[in-house]
Design a protein around this motif. Structure first.
Motif, PDB file in Angstrom:
ATOM      1  N   ASN A  55       0.822  -1.213   0.000  1.00  0.00           N
ATOM      2  CA  ASN A  55       0.000   0.000   0.000  1.00  0.00           C
ATOM      3  C   ASN A  55       0.857   1.265   0.000  1.00  0.00           C
ATOM      4  O   ASN A  55       0.547   2.230  -0.701  1.00  0.00           O
ATOM      5  CB  ASN A  55      -0.943   0.018   1.203  1.00  0.00           C
ATOM      6  N   LEU A  56       1.925   1.264   0.790  1.00  0.00           N
ATOM      7  CA  LEU A  56       2.812   2.430   0.846  1.00  0.00           C
ATOM      8  C   LEU A  56       3.498   2.672  -0.502  1.00  0.00           C
ATOM      9  O   LEU A  56       3.639   3.819  -0.933  1.00  0.00           O
ATOM     10  CB  LEU A  56       3.855   2.260   1.952  1.00  0.00           C
ATOM     11  N   LEU A  57       3.916   1.603  -1.154  1.00  0.00           N
ATOM     12  CA  LEU A  57       4.544   1.750  -2.472  1.00  0.00           C
ATOM     13  C   LEU A  57       3.560   2.325  -3.481  1.00  0.00           C
ATOM     14  O   LEU A  57       3.938   3.124  -4.338  1.00  0.00           O
ATOM     15  CB  LEU A  57       5.083   0.405  -2.966  1.00  0.00           C
ATOM     16  N   GLU A  58       2.308   1.931  -3.378  1.00  0.00           N
ATOM     17  CA  GLU A  58       1.288   2.452  -4.300  1.00  0.00           C
ATOM     18  C   GLU A  58       1.041   3.940  -4.061  1.00  0.00           C
ATOM     19  O   GLU A  58       0.771   4.683  -4.994  1.00  0.00           O
ATOM     20  CB  GLU A  58      -0.004   1.664  -4.143  1.00  0.00           C
ATOM     21  N   CYS A  59       1.180   4.389  -2.821  1.00  0.00           N
ATOM     22  CA  CYS A  59       0.946   5.801  -2.486  1.00  0.00           C
ATOM     23  C   CYS A  59       2.181   6.676  -2.637  1.00  0.00           C
ATOM     24  O   CYS A  59       2.065   7.866  -2.934  1.00  0.00           O
ATOM     25  CB  CYS A  59       0.438   5.914  -1.054  1.00  0.00           C
ATOM     26  N   LYS A  60       3.357   6.118  -2.393  1.00  0.00           N
ATOM     27  CA  LYS A  60       4.575   6.938  -2.334  1.00  0.00           C
ATOM     28  C   LYS A  60       5.624   6.590  -3.384  1.00  0.00           C
ATOM     29  O   LYS A  60       6.506   7.381  -3.659  1.00  0.00           O
ATOM     30  CB  LYS A  60       5.223   6.810  -0.955  1.00  0.00           C
ATOM     31  N   GLU A  61       5.603   5.380  -3.926  1.00  0.00           N
ATOM     32  CA  GLU A  61       6.549   4.849  -4.909  1.00  0.00           C
ATOM     33  C   GLU A  61       7.926   4.537  -4.313  1.00  0.00           C
ATOM     34  O   GLU A  61       8.522   3.530  -4.647  1.00  0.00           O
ATOM     35  CB  GLU A  61       6.709   5.767  -6.127  1.00  0.00           C
ATOM     36  N   LEU A  62       8.441   5.373  -3.451  1.00  0.00           N
ATOM     37  CA  LEU A  62       9.769   5.171  -2.873  1.00  0.00           C
ATOM     38  C   LEU A  62       9.642   5.172  -1.357  1.00  0.00           C
ATOM     39  O   LEU A  62       9.145   6.142  -0.778  1.00  0.00           O
ATOM     40  CB  LEU A  62      10.708   6.300  -3.320  1.00  0.00           C
ATOM     41  N   ILE A  63      10.077   4.075  -0.726  1.00  0.00           N
ATOM     42  CA  ILE A  63       9.980   3.986   0.739  1.00  0.00           C
ATOM     43  C   ILE A  63      11.269   3.422   1.321  1.00  0.00           C
ATOM     44  O   ILE A  63      12.008   2.703   0.655  1.00  0.00           O
ATOM     45  CB  ILE A  63       8.776   3.134   1.205  1.00  0.00           C
ATOM     46  N   LYS A  64      11.494   3.777   2.579  1.00  0.00           N
ATOM     47  CA  LYS A  64      12.645   3.269   3.310  1.00  0.00           C
ATOM     48  C   LYS A  64      12.140   2.411   4.468  1.00  0.00           C
ATOM     49  O   LYS A  64      11.177   2.758   5.136  1.00  0.00           O
ATOM     50  CB  LYS A  64      13.507   4.411   3.848  1.00  0.00           C
ATOM     51  N   ILE A  65      12.814   1.285   4.674  1.00  0.00           N
ATOM     52  CA  ILE A  65      12.433   0.300   5.686  1.00  0.00           C
ATOM     53  C   ILE A  65      13.639   0.056   6.582  1.00  0.00           C
ATOM     54  O   ILE A  65      14.776  -0.009   6.103  1.00  0.00           O
ATOM     55  CB  ILE A  65      12.008  -1.020   5.014  1.00  0.00           C
ATOM     56  N   SER A  66      13.381  -0.119   7.863  1.00  0.00           N
ATOM     57  CA  SER A  66      14.433  -0.413   8.829  1.00  0.00           C
ATOM     58  C   SER A  66      14.257  -1.844   9.343  1.00  0.00           C
ATOM     59  O   SER A  66      13.145  -2.253   9.692  1.00  0.00           O
ATOM     60  CB  SER A  66      14.349   0.572   9.992  1.00  0.00           C
ATOM     61  N   VAL A  67      15.349  -2.588   9.391  1.00  0.00           N
ATOM     62  CA  VAL A  67      15.339  -3.924   9.980  1.00  0.00           C
ATOM     63  C   VAL A  67      15.947  -3.784  11.372  1.00  0.00           C
ATOM     64  O   VAL A  67      17.109  -3.406  11.519  1.00  0.00           O
ATOM     65  CB  VAL A  67      16.132  -4.932   9.128  1.00  0.00           C
ATOM     66  N   LEU A  68      15.134  -4.053  12.384  1.00  0.00           N
ATOM     67  CA  LEU A  68      15.571  -3.874  13.766  1.00  0.00           C
ATOM     68  C   LEU A  68      16.562  -4.953  14.189  1.00  0.00           C
ATOM     69  O   LEU A  68      16.615  -6.039  13.601  1.00  0.00           O
ATOM     70  CB  LEU A  68      14.353  -3.883  14.692  1.00  0.00           C
ATOM     71  N   LYS A  69      17.322  -4.665  15.226  1.00  0.00           N
ATOM     72  CA  LYS A  69      18.340  -5.599  15.718  1.00  0.00           C
ATOM     73  C   LYS A  69      17.745  -6.899  16.243  1.00  0.00           C
ATOM     74  O   LYS A  69      18.408  -7.931  16.229  1.00  0.00           O
ATOM     75  CB  LYS A  69      19.185  -4.944  16.799  1.00  0.00           C
ATOM     76  N   ASN A  70      16.481  -6.867  16.690  1.00  0.00           N
ATOM     77  CA  ASN A  70      15.875  -8.086  17.228  1.00  0.00           C
ATOM     78  C   ASN A  70      15.319  -9.006  16.138  1.00  0.00           C
ATOM     79  O   ASN A  70      14.788 -10.061  16.429  1.00  0.00           O
ATOM     80  CB  ASN A  70      14.785  -7.753  18.248  1.00  0.00           C
TER      81      ASN A  70
ATOM     82  N   LYS B 141       2.065  12.469  -7.241  1.00  0.00           N
ATOM     83  CA  LYS B 141       3.188  12.999  -7.996  1.00  0.00           C
ATOM     84  C   LYS B 141       4.188  11.868  -8.200  1.00  0.00           C
ATOM     85  O   LYS B 141       4.803  11.382  -7.241  1.00  0.00           O
ATOM     86  CB  LYS B 141       3.847  14.162  -7.253  1.00  0.00           C
ATOM     87  N   HIS B 142       4.331  11.435  -9.428  1.00  0.00           N
ATOM     88  CA  HIS B 142       5.233  10.328  -9.741  1.00  0.00           C
ATOM     89  C   HIS B 142       6.689  10.796  -9.711  1.00  0.00           C
ATOM     90  O   HIS B 142       6.992  11.945 -10.052  1.00  0.00           O
ATOM     91  CB  HIS B 142       4.912   9.729 -11.111  1.00  0.00           C
ATOM     92  N   ILE B 143       7.539   9.918  -9.314  1.00  0.00           N
ATOM     93  CA  ILE B 143       8.971  10.213  -9.284  1.00  0.00           C
ATOM     94  C   ILE B 143       9.485  10.267 -10.715  1.00  0.00           C
ATOM     95  O   ILE B 143       9.228   9.355 -11.505  1.00  0.00           O
ATOM     96  CB  ILE B 143       9.735   9.141  -8.461  1.00  0.00           C
TER      97      ILE B 143
END
Length: 85
Positions: free
Chosen positions: A24-39, A79-81
């Motif tokens: 869903n986020l990709l459909e709304c924003k096209e570019l996203i950043k994700i964090s992989v936690l230490k746990n 607004k498309h990138i």
């Protein structure tokens, strides 16, 4: 990149709800950043490859525990990138 992660992957890993949220986020924003936690038991590379397969997104970069994904949105009202030519 100065973009902040908007999704975190923790000890539960890449669940169906996480995949749905990222889709869903990709459909709304096209570019996203994700964090992989230490746990998390998964590496950022493993998470990136899984998400790439599940969401049909392109891995822009994986640096440390951060992943950046891109997928062109089918929505017309965003607004498309614009990529350099």
């Amino acid at each position: 990149m100065t973009m902040q992660p908007i999704v975190s992957i923790g000890k539960n890993g890449v669940t169906d709800s996480v995949i749905s949220e990222i889709d869903n986020l990709l459909e709304c924003k096209e570019l996203i950043k994700i964090s992989v936690l230490k746990n998390s038991d998964l590496s950022a590379k493993d998470v990136a490859e899984c998400l790439q397969e599940e969401t049909d997104a392109a891995i822009v970069q994986t640096v440390g525990s951060k992943i950046t994904l891109y997928r062109f949105s089918k929505k017309d009202d965003i607004k498309h990138i614009q990529l350099p030519q």
